[in-house]
Design an enzyme around this catalytic site. Structure first.
Site, PDB file in Angstrom:
ATOM      1  N   CYS A  40      -6.529  57.476   3.507  1.00 46.84           N
ATOM      2  CA  CYS A  40      -7.898  57.411   3.039  1.00 46.84           C
ATOM      3  C   CYS A  40      -8.025  56.324   1.982  1.00 46.84           C
ATOM      4  CB  CYS A  40      -8.311  58.755   2.466  1.00 46.84           C
ATOM      5  SG  CYS A  40      -7.749  60.164   3.432  1.00 46.84           S
ATOM      6  N   TRP A  42     -10.096  60.779   5.685  1.00 53.47           N
ATOM      7  CA  TRP A  42      -9.625  60.873   7.064  1.00 53.47           C
ATOM      8  C   TRP A  42      -9.063  62.275   7.220  1.00 53.47           C
ATOM      9  CZ3 TRP A  42      -4.975  61.473   9.813  1.00 53.47           C
ATOM     10  CH2 TRP A  42      -4.967  61.002  11.130  1.00 53.47           C
ATOM     11  N   ASN A  63      -5.482  61.202  -1.979  1.00 58.56           N
ATOM     12  CA  ASN A  63      -4.872  60.748  -0.734  1.00 58.56           C
ATOM     13  C   ASN A  63      -3.511  61.409  -0.604  1.00 58.56           C
ATOM     14  OD1 ASN A  63      -6.990  59.052  -0.229  1.00 58.56           O
ATOM     15  ND2 ASN A  63      -5.897  57.162  -0.699  1.00 58.56           N
ATOM     16  N   GLY A  64      -3.137  61.793   0.605  1.00 58.55           N
ATOM     17  CA  GLY A  64      -1.830  62.399   0.814  1.00 58.55           C
ATOM     18  C   GLY A  64      -1.966  63.808   1.360  1.00 58.55           C
ATOM     19  N   GLU A  81      -5.863  51.267  21.414  1.00 59.60           N
ATOM     20  CA  GLU A  81      -6.358  51.449  20.050  1.00 59.60           C
ATOM     21  C   GLU A  81      -7.857  51.214  19.941  1.00 59.60           C
ATOM     22  OE1 GLU A  81      -3.114  50.310  16.662  1.00 59.60           O
ATOM     23  OE2 GLU A  81      -3.777  48.661  17.935  1.00 59.60           O
ATOM     24  N   LYS A 121      -5.734  52.205   8.774  1.00 58.07           N
ATOM     25  CA  LYS A 121      -4.960  50.982   8.632  1.00 58.07           C
ATOM     26  C   LYS A 121      -3.595  51.238   8.018  1.00 58.07           C
ATOM     27  CE  LYS A 121      -4.438  46.513   8.850  1.00 58.07           C
ATOM     28  NZ  LYS A 121      -4.207  45.913  10.160  1.00 58.07           N
TER      29      LYS A 121
END
Length: 611
Positions: A2, A77, A103-104, A491, A606
């Site tokens: 994220c 995400w 994040n994580g 993708e 990404k």
């Protein structure tokens, strides 16, 4: 995976945060949110979908838009809990005093949630991240930094955090373990972000946090501490590319721009790295003497996705050019399969972002086993680059589109340079070294010749955009190139595409061939080309449409295939680069024809910073 942005300073906090999130959209996300400090409280706005939806919601709140001081923002995400406004970040504690972006993945969040619920906390989301806000609240005794330090000691897993509190106007706290956080150092203002892109409009001076670091930011100061709340020193670096490099310019998509940048980016990768006196390569980042290099008995390459495919091409280079055994490991498996790593093994982790969690774990395992480790990364100051201690930067510039293009070709170029260096250090004579050096210097022109054929490739792609299944086949170094071509297509166009070694067709996949299953055959005039002719005939005999990538002027292949894309004549070492650029264009034009979101394909990010 994220995106995080944080700010403390005199500007409109909301505008800085929203601008920063827009520059992080390439990372992949499904919802977004932001929190700012107003005189009365923490004000939060969230929205499902794109950042533009968040911006529209924020503009309806004048108090939110007018706020100055500290703020944090996030693009999510989904991992724990479906994409929704409730699950979007930032998360608050029950009092609304503390706001957190994360994040994580917190591996012990169920235990934390159970504990906090027993203490009266009421959870409103399904996320693991919300537990962090409640945990900070539980640890708070008047000192926000101390509360964050106490909270993160109880977290198992990975985190990149941004924290603000209504009780501490102007204070922004960040923490990192396994998920990147970079500090932007301004004048009278300071920033945090998950990478440098949101910072470039405001500052070029940055500081990268290490695992276990906490950063304490006010408008006038930045202090880094460890989890024991003891100050530590971190180096300030300067970013050498500007915000314009992360803009689309006149291109419809970042991916198309980055495809067209490849002659320049490969030239940048090569620049200053060829020694014409020795007909060898100069890779000073390796930090190895000729004697140390000659002592390497084996090369192990670790990577994921496109980086792994680049490594597979590199495997051919090391064995063909340098005469050294090489193997490629899927980085996620590296530490779990307990690989045999000896002191004279050179481990090459490859990662565009330098933050890929699985590849970072491989770096740590390789170092723990006493191997020489040299990273191939595109992002200066990234965690993998710093932890490896030595390596080679790609110099490809910022890659914004989720699907890697220019970073991939720069990775292959660096591997070819390294194989040349190791070859000249071993068995390769000066004449052969000069020939390979010539081929490396010709790579930008080979790619320009492919880009000149974009209109032809676009026409072919449009004819094939209706198909839902593709095979990509190749031999030798064009086998991993076929894997990469299939990956690009799936993708960004959501088409089912598989890459195979051409010899594997007869071992099962040929059962699927029919008129609805096109085959993309990499039939360049390199060793194995004659057998590829037989493979193409097998496909045509089963009515499969065939698009053949052939060496310019090769009439034999042209007469067999239904459609042909011509690749300029080059050796087996150079062939993967112009060939993969043609496949990148093919995938791009198929995705555009199908109306797909090229730069931000669904479900993808990404930088994959979770295992």
């Amino acid at each position: 995976m994220c995106g995080i942005v944080g700010y403390t300073g005199p500007r409109s906090t909301a505008r800085v945060l929203l601008d920063g999130l827009k520059r992080l959209e390439y990372r992949g996300y499904d919802s977004a949110g932001a929190a700012v400090l107003t005189p009365e409280r923490v004000e939060v706005v969230k929205a499902l979908g794109k950042v533009r939806n968040l911006e529209a919601a924020a503009r309806k709140k004048s108090e939110f838009m007018a706020a100055t001081g500290a703020g944090i923002a996030h693009t999510r995400w989904a991992t724990h809990g479906a994409p929704s406004v409730i699950n979007a970040h930032p998360h608050l504690d029950n009092s609304g005093t503390f706001a957190v972006v994360h994040n994580g993945i917190i591996e012990n969040f169920r235990e934390l949630r159970s504990h906090l619920t027993s203490r009266g906390c009421k959870f409103v989301s399904e996320t693991d991240s919300e537990a962090i806000a409640h945990l900070i609240s539980e640890c708070y005794e008047g000192d926000l930094v101390q509360a964050v330090a106490a909270a993160v000691k109880r977290l198992h897993g990975t985190y990149g955090l941004g924290v603000i509190s209504s009780r501490h106007p102007g204070l922004l706290v960040a923490a990192r373990k396994g998920s990147p956080i970079v500090i932007g150092i301004g004048k009278g203002e300071n920033f945090i972000a998950s990478d440098v892109a949101p910072l470039l409009s405001y500052t070029r001076e940055v500081m990268y946090l290490d695992d276990g670091d906490l950063a304490v930011l006010t408008p006038d100061s930045v202090e880094v501490r460890n989890v024991e709340n003891v100050p530590v020193e971190r180096e300030v670096a300067r970013i050498d590319w500007d915000a314009d490099a992360a803009e689309k310019g006149n291109y419809a998509h970042f991916m198309l721009k980055e495809i067209y940048e490849q002659p320049e980016t490969i030239a940048n990768t090569i620049r200053g790295r060829i020694d014409r006196q020795l007909n060898s390569a100069v890779l000073s980042g390796l930090g190895l003497t000729p004697r140390e290099l000659a002592s390497v008995s084996r090369v192990v390459i670790a990577g994921c996705g496109s980086s792994m495919h680049a490594g597979m091409v590199g495997e051919y280079y090391f064995e063909d050019i340098a005469g050294i055994p090489a193997e490629v490991e899927q980085a996620a498996e590296f530490r779990y399969r307990n690989p045999i790593i000896e002191p004279d093994t050179l481990v090459l982790p490859i990662s565009q972002s330098g933050e890929t969690a699985d590849t970072l774990a491989a770096v740590r395992e390789a170092r723990n086993k006493g191997a020489l480790v040299a990273a191939l990364c595109n992002v200066v100051g990234s965690t993998i680059a710093r932890e490896a201690g030595r390596g080679i930067y790609l110099h490809a510039g910022p890659e914004i589109s989720v699907a890697s293009t220019k970073a991939f070709t720069s990775q292959i170029t660096v591997l070819l340079l390294l194989a040349l260096l190791m070859g000249r250090n071993r068995r390769l004579d000066s004449t052969d070294g000069a020939r390979i050096a010539d081929e490396i210097e010709q790579l930008p022109d080979l790619i320009r010749q492919v880009l000149d054929q974009a209109p032809v490739i676009e026409k072919i792609a449009r004819r094939y955009a209706r198909f839902e299944h593709f095979f990509f086949i190749g031999r030798g170094s064009l086998y991993p190139t076929a894997l990469e071509g299939a990956l690009k297509l799936k993708e960004i166009s959501y088409v089912h595409a598989e890459g195979y070694h051409a010899a594997e067709l007869k071992h099962g996949p040929i059962a699927l061939l029919d008129e609805n299953h096109p085959v993309i055959a990499l039939a360049n005039n390199i060793p194995g080309r004659d057998k590829m002719l037989g493979n193409i005939q097998e496909c045509r005999a089963r009515n499969s449409p065939v698009v053949a990538l052939v060496t310019a002027g090769d009439a034999a292949v042209r007469d067999l295939a239904g459609d042909v894309i011509q690749i300029p004549a080059c050796s087996r070492f150079a062939a993967p680069l112009p060939t993969v650029v043609a496949l990148q264009l093919f995938a791009y034009y198929v995705a555009v024809e199908r109306g797909c979101e090229v730069d931000q394909p669904r479900n993808l990010a990404k930088s994959v910073t979770v295992e």
